[in-house]
Scaffold this active site. Structure first.
Site, PDB file in Angstrom:
ATOM      1  N   ASN A 175      34.667 -47.534 169.157  1.00 31.44           N
ATOM      2  CA  ASN A 175      34.429 -48.451 168.029  1.00 31.44           C
ATOM      3  C   ASN A 175      34.597 -49.934 168.404  1.00 31.44           C
ATOM      4  O   ASN A 175      33.948 -50.800 167.819  1.00 31.44           O
ATOM      5  CB  ASN A 175      35.296 -48.072 166.823  1.00 31.44           C
ATOM      6  CG  ASN A 175      36.764 -48.005 167.127  1.00 31.44           C
ATOM      7  OD1 ASN A 175      37.158 -47.891 168.295  1.00 31.44           O
ATOM      8  ND2 ASN A 175      37.591 -48.076 166.111  1.00 31.44           N
ATOM      9  N   LYS A 198      38.536 -45.957 181.682  1.00 30.37           N
ATOM     10  CA  LYS A 198      37.364 -45.150 181.325  1.00 30.37           C
ATOM     11  C   LYS A 198      36.975 -45.437 179.880  1.00 30.37           C
ATOM     12  O   LYS A 198      37.704 -45.103 178.951  1.00 30.37           O
ATOM     13  CB  LYS A 198      37.671 -43.656 181.463  1.00 30.37           C
ATOM     14  CG  LYS A 198      36.426 -42.805 181.303  1.00 30.37           C
ATOM     15  CD  LYS A 198      36.734 -41.345 181.003  1.00 30.37           C
ATOM     16  CE  LYS A 198      36.999 -41.056 179.561  1.00 30.37           C
ATOM     17  NZ  LYS A 198      35.895 -41.332 178.635  1.00 30.37           N
ATOM     18  N   GLY A 250      42.191 -43.283 170.765  1.00 27.82           N
ATOM     19  CA  GLY A 250      41.238 -42.266 170.329  1.00 27.82           C
ATOM     20  C   GLY A 250      41.848 -41.411 169.228  1.00 27.82           C
ATOM     21  O   GLY A 250      42.782 -41.834 168.541  1.00 27.82           O
ATOM     22  N   SER A 251      41.337 -40.191 169.099  1.00 22.10           N
ATOM     23  CA  SER A 251      41.771 -39.337 167.991  1.00 22.10           C
ATOM     24  C   SER A 251      43.132 -38.685 168.280  1.00 22.10           C
ATOM     25  O   SER A 251      43.549 -38.589 169.438  1.00 22.10           O
ATOM     26  CB  SER A 251      40.725 -38.244 167.770  1.00 22.10           C
ATOM     27  OG  SER A 251      40.614 -37.473 168.944  1.00 22.10           O
ATOM     28  N   VAL A 252      43.756 -38.203 167.240  1.00 27.49           N
ATOM     29  CA  VAL A 252      45.061 -37.534 167.368  1.00 27.49           C
ATOM     30  C   VAL A 252      44.909 -36.282 168.247  1.00 27.49           C
ATOM     31  O   VAL A 252      45.736 -36.021 169.131  1.00 27.49           O
ATOM     32  CB  VAL A 252      45.592 -37.139 165.969  1.00 27.49           C
ATOM     33  CG1 VAL A 252      46.826 -36.255 166.080  1.00 27.49           C
ATOM     34  CG2 VAL A 252      45.900 -38.386 165.145  1.00 27.49           C
ATOM     35  N   THR A 254      42.753 -35.612 170.680  1.00 24.44           N
ATOM     36  CA  THR A 254      42.670 -35.919 172.118  1.00 24.44           C
ATOM     37  C   THR A 254      44.004 -36.503 172.595  1.00 24.44           C
ATOM     38  O   THR A 254      44.458 -36.203 173.705  1.00 24.44           O
ATOM     39  CB  THR A 254      41.521 -36.913 172.400  1.00 24.44           C
ATOM     40  OG1 THR A 254      40.345 -36.439 171.777  1.00 24.44           O
ATOM     41  CG2 THR A 254      41.274 -37.080 173.880  1.00 24.44           C
ATOM     42  N   GLU A 272      47.267 -44.908 170.919  1.00 24.36           N
ATOM     43  CA  GLU A 272      46.777 -45.595 169.719  1.00 24.36           C
ATOM     44  C   GLU A 272      45.802 -44.635 169.052  1.00 24.36           C
ATOM     45  O   GLU A 272      44.669 -44.470 169.514  1.00 24.36           O
ATOM     46  CB  GLU A 272      46.061 -46.905 170.103  1.00 24.36           C
ATOM     47  CG  GLU A 272      46.954 -47.948 170.744  1.00 24.36           C
ATOM     48  CD  GLU A 272      47.833 -48.669 169.736  1.00 24.36           C
ATOM     49  OE1 GLU A 272      47.662 -48.462 168.515  1.00 24.36           O
ATOM     50  OE2 GLU A 272      48.710 -49.432 170.172  1.00 24.36           O
ATOM     51  N   CYS A 306      40.220 -47.656 162.950  1.00 20.00           N
ATOM     52  CA  CYS A 306      41.361 -46.747 162.857  1.00 20.00           C
ATOM     53  C   CYS A 306      42.323 -47.124 161.736  1.00 20.00           C
ATOM     54  O   CYS A 306      42.900 -46.281 161.082  1.00 20.00           O
ATOM     55  CB  CYS A 306      42.103 -46.740 164.185  1.00 20.00           C
ATOM     56  SG  CYS A 306      42.490 -48.403 164.757  1.00 20.00           S
ATOM     57  N   GLU A 409      40.889 -38.114 158.287  1.00 22.07           N
ATOM     58  CA  GLU A 409      40.233 -39.352 158.716  1.00 22.07           C
ATOM     59  C   GLU A 409      38.722 -39.109 158.812  1.00 22.07           C
ATOM     60  O   GLU A 409      38.289 -38.227 159.549  1.00 22.07           O
ATOM     61  CB  GLU A 409      40.765 -39.783 160.094  1.00 22.07           C
ATOM     62  CG  GLU A 409      40.184 -41.102 160.541  1.00 22.07           C
ATOM     63  CD  GLU A 409      40.625 -41.488 161.962  1.00 22.07           C
ATOM     64  OE1 GLU A 409      40.631 -40.616 162.843  1.00 22.07           O
ATOM     65  OE2 GLU A 409      40.963 -42.664 162.161  1.00 22.07           O
ATOM     66  N   GLU A 486      50.183 -52.361 170.958  1.00 20.85           N
ATOM     67  CA  GLU A 486      49.289 -53.255 171.696  1.00 20.85           C
ATOM     68  C   GLU A 486      49.288 -54.604 170.985  1.00 20.85           C
ATOM     69  O   GLU A 486      49.691 -54.712 169.829  1.00 20.85           O
ATOM     70  CB  GLU A 486      47.857 -52.677 171.722  1.00 20.85           C
ATOM     71  CG  GLU A 486      47.756 -51.494 172.662  1.00 20.85           C
ATOM     72  CD  GLU A 486      46.329 -51.027 172.943  1.00 20.85           C
ATOM     73  OE1 GLU A 486      45.435 -51.257 172.119  1.00 20.85           O
ATOM     74  OE2 GLU A 486      46.139 -50.420 174.014  1.00 20.85           O
TER      75      GLU A 486
HETATM   76  P1  NAD Z   1      38.106 -39.284 170.996  1.00 23.66           P
HETATM   77  O1  NAD Z   1      39.519 -38.862 170.958  1.00 23.66           O
HETATM   78  O2  NAD Z   1      37.056 -38.264 170.787  1.00 23.66           O
HETATM   79  O3  NAD Z   1      37.751 -39.972 172.416  1.00 23.66           O
HETATM   80  C1  NAD Z   1      38.463 -41.081 172.887  1.00 23.66           C
HETATM   81  C2  NAD Z   1      38.342 -41.146 174.388  1.00 23.66           C
HETATM   82  O4  NAD Z   1      38.982 -40.023 174.965  1.00 23.66           O
HETATM   83  C3  NAD Z   1      36.913 -41.146 174.923  1.00 23.66           C
HETATM   84  O5  NAD Z   1      36.830 -42.035 175.999  1.00 23.66           O
HETATM   85  C4  NAD Z   1      36.728 -39.709 175.379  1.00 23.66           C
HETATM   86  O6  NAD Z   1      35.763 -39.580 176.412  1.00 23.66           O
HETATM   87  C5  NAD Z   1      38.113 -39.384 175.900  1.00 23.66           C
HETATM   88  N1  NAD Z   1      38.450 -37.963 175.891  1.00 23.66           N
HETATM   89  C6  NAD Z   1      37.979 -36.995 175.070  1.00 23.66           C
HETATM   90  N2  NAD Z   1      38.577 -35.828 175.346  1.00 23.66           N
HETATM   91  C7  NAD Z   1      39.446 -36.044 176.360  1.00 23.66           C
HETATM   92  C8  NAD Z   1      40.371 -35.228 177.076  1.00 23.66           C
HETATM   93  N3  NAD Z   1      40.524 -33.927 176.806  1.00 23.66           N
HETATM   94  N4  NAD Z   1      41.109 -35.811 178.040  1.00 23.66           N
HETATM   95  C9  NAD Z   1      40.992 -37.128 178.330  1.00 23.66           C
HETATM   96  N5  NAD Z   1      40.128 -37.934 177.695  1.00 23.66           N
HETATM   97  C10 NAD Z   1      39.371 -37.411 176.704  1.00 23.66           C
HETATM   98  O7  NAD Z   1      37.979 -40.475 169.946  1.00 23.66           O
HETATM   99  P2  NAD Z   1      36.696 -41.303 169.548  1.00 23.66           P
HETATM  100  O8  NAD Z   1      35.813 -40.462 168.701  1.00 23.66           O
HETATM  101  O9  NAD Z   1      36.139 -41.945 170.748  1.00 23.66           O
HETATM  102  O10 NAD Z   1      37.335 -42.461 168.668  1.00 23.66           O
HETATM  103  C11 NAD Z   1      37.647 -42.318 167.329  1.00 23.66           C
HETATM  104  C12 NAD Z   1      39.131 -42.111 167.144  1.00 23.66           C
HETATM  105  O11 NAD Z   1      39.836 -43.172 167.778  1.00 23.66           O
HETATM  106  C13 NAD Z   1      39.542 -42.163 165.690  1.00 23.66           C
HETATM  107  O12 NAD Z   1      40.456 -41.142 165.434  1.00 23.66           O
HETATM  108  C14 NAD Z   1      40.200 -43.524 165.554  1.00 23.66           C
HETATM  109  O13 NAD Z   1      41.126 -43.625 164.508  1.00 23.66           O
HETATM  110  C15 NAD Z   1      40.838 -43.689 166.896  1.00 23.66           C
HETATM  111  N6  NAD Z   1      41.102 -45.109 167.187  1.00 23.66           N
HETATM  112  C16 NAD Z   1      42.392 -45.545 167.171  1.00 23.66           C
HETATM  113  C17 NAD Z   1      42.665 -46.902 167.380  1.00 23.66           C
HETATM  114  C18 NAD Z   1      44.081 -47.428 167.362  1.00 23.66           C
HETATM  115  O14 NAD Z   1      44.286 -48.522 167.868  1.00 23.66           O
HETATM  116  N7  NAD Z   1      45.029 -46.720 166.803  1.00 23.66           N
HETATM  117  C19 NAD Z   1      41.618 -47.776 167.631  1.00 23.66           C
HETATM  118  C20 NAD Z   1      40.327 -47.287 167.651  1.00 23.66           C
HETATM  119  C21 NAD Z   1      40.066 -45.937 167.432  1.00 23.66           C
END
Ligand code: NAD
Length: 512
Positions: A175, A198, A250-252, A254, A272, A306, A409, A486
Site C-alpha cells: 500500500n 523485499k 503486512g497482515s497479521v 503473515t 507492523e 492499516c 480488516e 517505526e
Molecule cells: P501480506 O501479509 O500478504 O504480505 C506482506 C509481505 O509479506 C509481502 O511482501 C509478501 O510477499 C510477504 N509474504 C507473504 N507471505 C510470506 C511468508 N510466508 N513469509 C515471508 N514473507 C511473506 O500483506 P499485504 O496484503 O501485502 O498488505 C496488507 C496488510 O498489511 C494489511 O493487513 C495491512 O493492515 C498491513 N499493513 C500494516 C501496516 C502497519 O504499519 N501496521 C502498514 C501497511 C500495511
C-alpha cells in the site's frame, strides 16, 4: 506501444509517463550497488507486474531464489563490516543527502508509485516527500546514537556502547511501497546495519529507485539491497542464518509466520500489522470536521491503510446530520485516472483485492447492514482504464459489532457506521477487538478527549483529526497489530543493541 516481455509481447497502453515506463523494464533486484537480474530459473518464483489502473500486465518479474538471497545477504554482510564502523554522524550525512535527491526526483518517483499502486498522484507526491523527511530525520538523529557513562568507586566506571545488529531483513506490503522501504532502511542504516529489503510482488518498482538514490548519495555498495519475490522469497530471508533481525509490514497472518521463522534462530523482530480501528464521534463535535476526519480515516489510498478508522461510532442524536453531510461529500469524490490532478479515488491494488472488498460489502448486506452509498465496481469512461480495479467508496449503516465487516480488516474503502449512547459504552466497544493499531475521537470536550484516549487500547491515537503521521511521531500497534515502532526516536532502539562495559580501576577484590 509494443514492449518486449520475456519471450512474448504485450501491448501497453498506460505508459504516458516515460520515466515510469523506463523503470518497468530494468532488472529489479539491486545487489551490491547494481541492478541485477534474478539468478533463479525456477518459474515458480515468477510473478506478473500489473498496473492496477488498467489491469495491464506490464511484465513478468523473475523472483529471487536462494542463490539471489544468499548473494544479497553476503553483500550486506561484507558491507556491514565497514559501514557499522563509520562514525554515526557520517552515516547520517549520507541519509540527509539521499533525502535531498528524493525531493529533487519526487515527481518521477511519484509517477512510478502511481503506476505500481494505482493511487492518485497527489497522494503519491505526499508519500514520497514524507519519505524524504523521514530519511532526513533519521540522518539528523545520527549524532544522538551515544552510550551512557556511570562512575563507580575506586576509579572504576561503566559505559554502554550502542551497536548495530548486523544484516536486517525488511519485508514490505504494497500500500505504501516507497514508504515501507524508506521507513525501514533509514533507521536501520543510520544505526550501522546493512539491509536486504523485499517489496511486495505487487509493487516492486520504487524500492529499487530508493536503492539507486542511496548509492548516488554515497551509501557504500551492499549496504542496501533489494530482492524481488513473494512469500517463498520472504521465507528465505526470514530463515537465513546471517540475518539478525526482520522488520515486517503486512497482515497479521503473515506476521505470525514471520515471527515463527524468527523464533527458530532468535532473531530480533519488528511487526507492523493490520487493524480494525475505531473512530468515536461525540454529538458535541464540530460536525464538518468529524465528517472530514471519518473520510480521511476510511477513504485514503482507496481504503488500503492499516490504521484506518473503519469502525465509526457516531453518537445516536447526530447520526442523521452526520450521514447527510458524509454522503454528500463522498459522492463528490472523483473516481478515475490516478494520474489526473483532481482524482480522489484511484484504482484498488488488484483484481483479488477489489473482489475481496466487494465480497465484504455483499456479506455486510446479508448480515443486515444497509449500503447508503458506494461499494460498487466503477468502469471509468476513459477506454484505457476499462480493465482497472475501480471501486466507489462505501458507507454502511445499521451495522452491529458482531458483523463480519465490523470485526475483520477489509483493507478497502468500506466505512461501517455504528451508533452509541454513552462514553463508557463507546470506549468499551471500541476496544472489543483483537487489533490495536489506531483510534480516534472527535469532541469539543477537552477532558472527555483525554479520558477516551487514555481508555483506548491502541498505539496511534487522534483527537479531532485522523491518519496524520508527522515525521518523528512513533507509529505501531498494540495487541495483534504489532510489535515495535517505526517513525520516531524509539525506532533506533529496535535497530541497535546495547553493549555494557564494566571498567575496573583498582585491584580485583576476590573472595577466593
Ligand atoms: P501480506 O501479509 O500478504 O504480505 C506482506 C509481505 O509479506 C509481502 O511482501 C509478501 O510477499 C510477504 N509474504 C507473504 N507471505 C510470506 C511468508 N510466508 N513469509 C515471508 N514473507 C511473506 O500483506 P499485504 O496484503 O501485502 O498488505 C496488507 C496488510 O498489511 C494489511 O493487513 C495491512 O493492515 C498491513 N499493513 C500494516 C501496516 C502497519 O504499519 N501496521 C502498514 C501497511 C500495511
Amino acid at each position: 506501444m509494443k514492449l518486449k516481455c520475456g519471450s512474448r509481447y504485450i501491448t501497453v497502453v498506460f505508459m504516458r509517463h516515460s520515466s515510469a515506463s523506463a523503470q518497468v523494464h530494468q532488472p529489479l533486484n539491486y545487489i551490491n550497488g547494481t541492478r541485477v537480474e534474478s539468478a533463479t530459473k525456477d518459474p515458480g518464483h515468477k510473478f506478473h507486474l500489473i498496473a492496477p489502473a488498467t489491469g495491464e500486465i506490464l511484465r513478468d518479474v523473475p523472483g529471487a531464489g536462494a542463490e539471489d538471497v544468499d548473494s544479497a545477504v553476503a553483500a550486506a554482510r561484507t558491507a556491514f563490516t565497514s559501514w557499522s564502523k563509520q562514525p554515526a554522524f557520517q552515516r547520517g550525512s549520507i541519509l540527509i543527502k539521499a533525502a535531498d535527491i528524493i525531493r529533487a526526483r519526487s515527481e518521477e518517483i511519484a509517477r512510478v508509485e502511481v503506476l505500481d499502486t494505482g493511487k492518485p498522484i497527489w497522494e503519491a507526491r505526499y508519500d514520497i516527500l514524507g519519505c524524504a523527511d523521514t530519511i532526513q530525520y533519521y540522518g539528523g538523529l545520527a549524532a544522538t546514537l551515544t552510550g551512557e557513562f556511570m562512575k563507580l568507586a575506586n576509579d572504576s566506571f561503566t559505559y554502554t556502547i550502542r551497536e548495530a545488529l548486523g544484516v536486517v531483513g525488511g519485508i514490505g506490503a504494497w500500500n505504501y511501497p516507497f514508504q515501507m522501504a524508506a521507513f525501514k532502511s533509514a533507521p536501520a542504516l543510520v544505526c550501522g546495519n546493512a539491509m536486504v529489503f523485499k517489496p511486495s510482488p505487487l509493487t516492486p518498482l520504487t524500492a529499487v529507485m530508493l536503492a539507486e538514490i542511496f548509492t548516488e548519495a554515497g551509501l557504500p555498495d551492499g549496504c542496501f539491497n533489494v530482492i524481488q519475490g513473494a512469500g517463498e522469497t520472504g521465507q528465505l530471508l526470514v530463515r537465513h542464518p546471517k540475518i539478525a533481525k526482520m522488520s515486517f509490514t503486512g497482515s497479521v497472518n503473515t506476521g505470525s509466520k514471520i515471527m515463527a521463522g524468527c523464533a527458530e534462530s532468535i532473531k530480533h523482530i519488528t511487526l507492523e500489522l493490520g487493524g480494525k480501528s475505531p473512530l468515536i464521534i461525540f454529538s458535541d463535535a464540530d460536525l464538518d470536521n468529524a465528517v472530514k476526519g471519518a473520510m480521511m480515516a476510511n477513504f485514503t489510498n482507496q481504503g488500503q491503510v492499516c490504521s484506518n478508522g473503519t469502525r465509526v461510532f457516531v453518537q445516536k442524536d447526530i447520526l442523521a446530520q452526520f450521514l447527510e453531510k458524509l454522503v454528500t461529500r463522498t459522492k463528490g469524490m472523483k473516481i478515475g485516472d490516478p494520474n489526473e490532478e483532481d482524482t480522489m479515488v484511484g484504482a484498488t491494488i488488484s483484481q483479488e483485492q477489489a473482489e475481496k472488498t466487494l465480497r465484504y460489502v455483499q456479506l455486510a448486506r446479508k448480515e443486515g447492514a444497509t449500503v447508503v452509498y458506494g461499494g460498487e465496481r466503477v468502469t471509468p469512461t476513459d477506454a484505457r482504464l476499462k480493465g482497472g480495479y475501480y471501486l466507489s467508496p462505501c458507507v454502511l449503516t445499521d451495522c452491529a459489532d458482531h458483523m463480519t465487516v465490523v470485526k475483520e480488516e477489509v483493507f478497502g474503502s468500506v466505512m461501517s457506521i455504528l451508533t452509541f449512547d454513552t462514553e463508557e459504552e463507546a470506549v468499551r466497544r471500541a476496544n472489543d477487538t483483537e487489533f490495536g493499531l489506531a483510534g480516534g475521537v472527535f469532541t469539543k470536550d477537552l477532558m472527555r478527549a483525554h479520558r477516551v484516549i487514555a481508555g483506548m487500547e491502541a498505539g496511534s491515537l487522534y483527537v479531532n483529526n485522523y491518519n496524520l503521521i508527522p515525521v518523528g511521531l512513533p507509529f505501531g500497534g498494540f495487541k495483534k497489530s504489532g510489535i515495535g515502532r517505526e517513525n520516531g526516536p524509539d525506532t533506533l532502539n529496535y535497530y541497535s543493541q546495547i553493549k555494557s562495559v564494566y571498567f575496573e580501576g583498582g585491584d580485583v577484590d576476590c573472595p577466593y
